[in-house]
Motif scaffolding. Structure first.
Motif, PDB file in Angstrom:
ATOM      1  N   ALA A   1       5.196   4.834 -11.777  1.00 55.53           N
ATOM      2  CA  ALA A   1       5.414   3.891 -10.671  1.00 55.53           C
ATOM      3  C   ALA A   1       6.699   4.214  -9.928  1.00 55.53           C
ATOM      4  O   ALA A   1       6.741   4.168  -8.694  1.00 55.53           O
ATOM      5  CB  ALA A   1       5.449   2.455 -11.204  1.00 55.53           C
ATOM      6  N   ALA A   2       7.751   4.550 -10.661  1.00 53.16           N
ATOM      7  CA  ALA A   2       9.003   4.926 -10.008  1.00 53.16           C
ATOM      8  C   ALA A   2       8.812   6.196  -9.174  1.00 53.16           C
ATOM      9  O   ALA A   2       9.307   6.289  -8.048  1.00 53.16           O
ATOM     10  CB  ALA A   2      10.100   5.133 -11.055  1.00 53.16           C
ATOM     11  N   LEU A   3       8.076   7.151  -9.712  1.00 53.01           N
ATOM     12  CA  LEU A   3       7.830   8.387  -8.976  1.00 53.01           C
ATOM     13  C   LEU A   3       6.936   8.153  -7.762  1.00 53.01           C
ATOM     14  O   LEU A   3       7.143   8.761  -6.705  1.00 53.01           O
ATOM     15  CB  LEU A   3       7.217   9.435  -9.901  1.00 53.01           C
ATOM     16  N   ILE A   4       5.940   7.268  -7.896  1.00 58.09           N
ATOM     17  CA  ILE A   4       5.074   6.937  -6.745  1.00 58.09           C
ATOM     18  C   ILE A   4       5.913   6.278  -5.658  1.00 58.09           C
ATOM     19  O   ILE A   4       5.751   6.576  -4.471  1.00 58.09           O
ATOM     20  CB  ILE A   4       3.920   6.004  -7.173  1.00 58.09           C
ATOM     21  N   ALA A   5       6.825   5.384  -6.039  1.00 55.70           N
ATOM     22  CA  ALA A   5       7.678   4.727  -5.050  1.00 55.70           C
ATOM     23  C   ALA A   5       8.540   5.748  -4.311  1.00 55.70           C
ATOM     24  O   ALA A   5       8.701   5.667  -3.091  1.00 55.70           O
ATOM     25  CB  ALA A   5       8.552   3.675  -5.727  1.00 55.70           C
ATOM     26  N   LEU A   6       9.084   6.712  -5.046  1.00 54.88           N
ATOM     27  CA  LEU A   6       9.899   7.752  -4.413  1.00 54.88           C
ATOM     28  C   LEU A   6       9.066   8.664  -3.519  1.00 54.88           C
ATOM     29  O   LEU A   6       9.445   8.946  -2.386  1.00 54.88           O
ATOM     30  CB  LEU A   6      10.608   8.586  -5.483  1.00 54.88           C
TER      31      LEU A   6
ATOM     32  N   SER B   1       7.650   6.910  -0.160  1.00 54.78           N
ATOM     33  CA  SER B   1       8.555   6.832   0.991  1.00 54.78           C
ATOM     34  C   SER B   1       8.793   8.213   1.590  1.00 54.78           C
ATOM     35  O   SER B   1       8.865   8.369   2.806  1.00 54.78           O
ATOM     36  CB  SER B   1       9.870   6.174   0.591  1.00 54.78           C
ATOM     37  N   ALA B   2       8.886   9.219   0.755  1.00 53.88           N
ATOM     38  CA  ALA B   2       9.077  10.580   1.264  1.00 53.88           C
ATOM     39  C   ALA B   2       7.824  11.076   1.992  1.00 53.88           C
ATOM     40  O   ALA B   2       7.913  11.698   3.044  1.00 53.88           O
ATOM     41  CB  ALA B   2       9.416  11.520   0.123  1.00 53.88           C
ATOM     42  N   TYR B   3       6.657  10.781   1.432  1.00 53.64           N
ATOM     43  CA  TYR B   3       5.397  11.223   2.058  1.00 53.64           C
ATOM     44  C   TYR B   3       5.149  10.487   3.348  1.00 53.64           C
ATOM     45  O   TYR B   3       4.701  11.081   4.334  1.00 53.64           O
ATOM     46  CB  TYR B   3       4.241  11.013   1.074  1.00 53.64           C
ATOM     47  N   ALA B   4       5.460   9.195   3.400  1.00 49.46           N
ATOM     48  CA  ALA B   4       5.269   8.413   4.625  1.00 49.46           C
ATOM     49  C   ALA B   4       6.229   8.897   5.711  1.00 49.46           C
ATOM     50  O   ALA B   4       5.848   8.974   6.888  1.00 49.46           O
ATOM     51  CB  ALA B   4       5.489   6.929   4.359  1.00 49.46           C
TER      52      ALA B   4
ATOM     53  N   THR C   1      -1.220  11.442  -6.400  1.00 49.20           N
ATOM     54  CA  THR C   1      -1.269  10.374  -7.405  1.00 49.20           C
ATOM     55  C   THR C   1      -1.532  10.960  -8.787  1.00 49.20           C
ATOM     56  O   THR C   1      -0.899  10.576  -9.769  1.00 49.20           O
ATOM     57  CB  THR C   1      -2.359   9.348  -7.039  1.00 49.20           C
ATOM     58  N   VAL C   2      -2.480  11.900  -8.873  1.00 47.53           N
ATOM     59  CA  VAL C   2      -2.786  12.546 -10.150  1.00 47.53           C
ATOM     60  C   VAL C   2      -1.588  13.348 -10.645  1.00 47.53           C
ATOM     61  O   VAL C   2      -1.212  13.270 -11.821  1.00 47.53           O
ATOM     62  CB  VAL C   2      -4.039  13.449 -10.022  1.00 47.53           C
TER      63      VAL C   2
ATOM     64  N   ARG D   1       0.849  -1.187   0.000  1.00 42.72           N
ATOM     65  CA  ARG D   1       0.000   0.000   0.000  1.00 42.72           C
ATOM     66  C   ARG D   1       0.885   1.237   0.000  1.00 42.72           C
ATOM     67  O   ARG D   1       1.853   1.312   0.742  1.00 42.72           O
ATOM     68  CB  ARG D   1      -0.881  -0.008   1.242  1.00 42.72           C
ATOM     69  N   GLN D   2       0.540   2.209  -0.810  1.00 41.33           N
ATOM     70  CA  GLN D   2       1.282   3.453  -0.860  1.00 41.33           C
ATOM     71  C   GLN D   2       0.437   4.547  -0.192  1.00 41.33           C
ATOM     72  O   GLN D   2      -0.669   4.833  -0.656  1.00 41.33           O
ATOM     73  CB  GLN D   2       1.593   3.873  -2.306  1.00 41.33           C
ATOM     74  N   PRO D   3       0.953   5.163   0.865  1.00 40.94           N
ATOM     75  CA  PRO D   3       0.188   6.187   1.577  1.00 40.94           C
ATOM     76  C   PRO D   3       0.264   7.551   0.887  1.00 40.94           C
ATOM     77  O   PRO D   3       0.669   8.548   1.469  1.00 40.94           O
ATOM     78  CB  PRO D   3       0.858   6.215   2.946  1.00 40.94           C
ATOM     79  N   VAL D   4      -0.102   7.584  -0.378  1.00 38.31           N
ATOM     80  CA  VAL D   4      -0.034   8.803  -1.167  1.00 38.31           C
ATOM     81  C   VAL D   4      -1.467   9.272  -1.418  1.00 38.31           C
ATOM     82  O   VAL D   4      -2.300   8.475  -1.859  1.00 38.31           O
ATOM     83  CB  VAL D   4       0.698   8.542  -2.503  1.00 38.31           C
TER      84      VAL D   4
END
Length: 86
Positions: free
Chosen positions: A71-76, A79-82, A32-33, A24-27
């Motif tokens: 996907a690479a940007l969401i992964a980055l 982790s920064a947002y979490a 996301t948009v 789960r990505q806490p974004v």
């Protein structure tokens, strides 16, 4: 109207990017948009650079590049947002 289509494409690409990542990505949705729009623009640029932006039929490689970049940007950003949220 182009701005609206960019937001819709960003939403779809961003959600697909979150779908291909494990866990789960806490974004939030707005991020996301935003990441989806950036992924679409960078993916289009990469597709143009390697010469696969316009092909016969559906441009699968271009779409895979867009989702991959997103996907690479969401992964980055995930982790920064979490880390920022505690």
């Amino acid at each position: 109207m182009t701005f609206l289509w960019a937001l819709v494409a960003g939403l779809v690409i961003g959600l697909l990017a979150k779908l291909v990542l494990p866990g789960r990505q806490p974004v939030p949705l707005w991020l996301t948009v935003l990441v989806g729009v950036v992924g679409a623009v960078v993916g289009n640029a990469l597709a143009s650079a390697i010469g696969v932006r316009h092909t016969d039929g559906i441009d699968w490689v271009r779409h895979l590049l867009q989702v991959g970049v997103a996907a690479a940007l969401i992964a980055l950003t995930s982790s920064a947002y979490a880390g920022r949220r505690g």
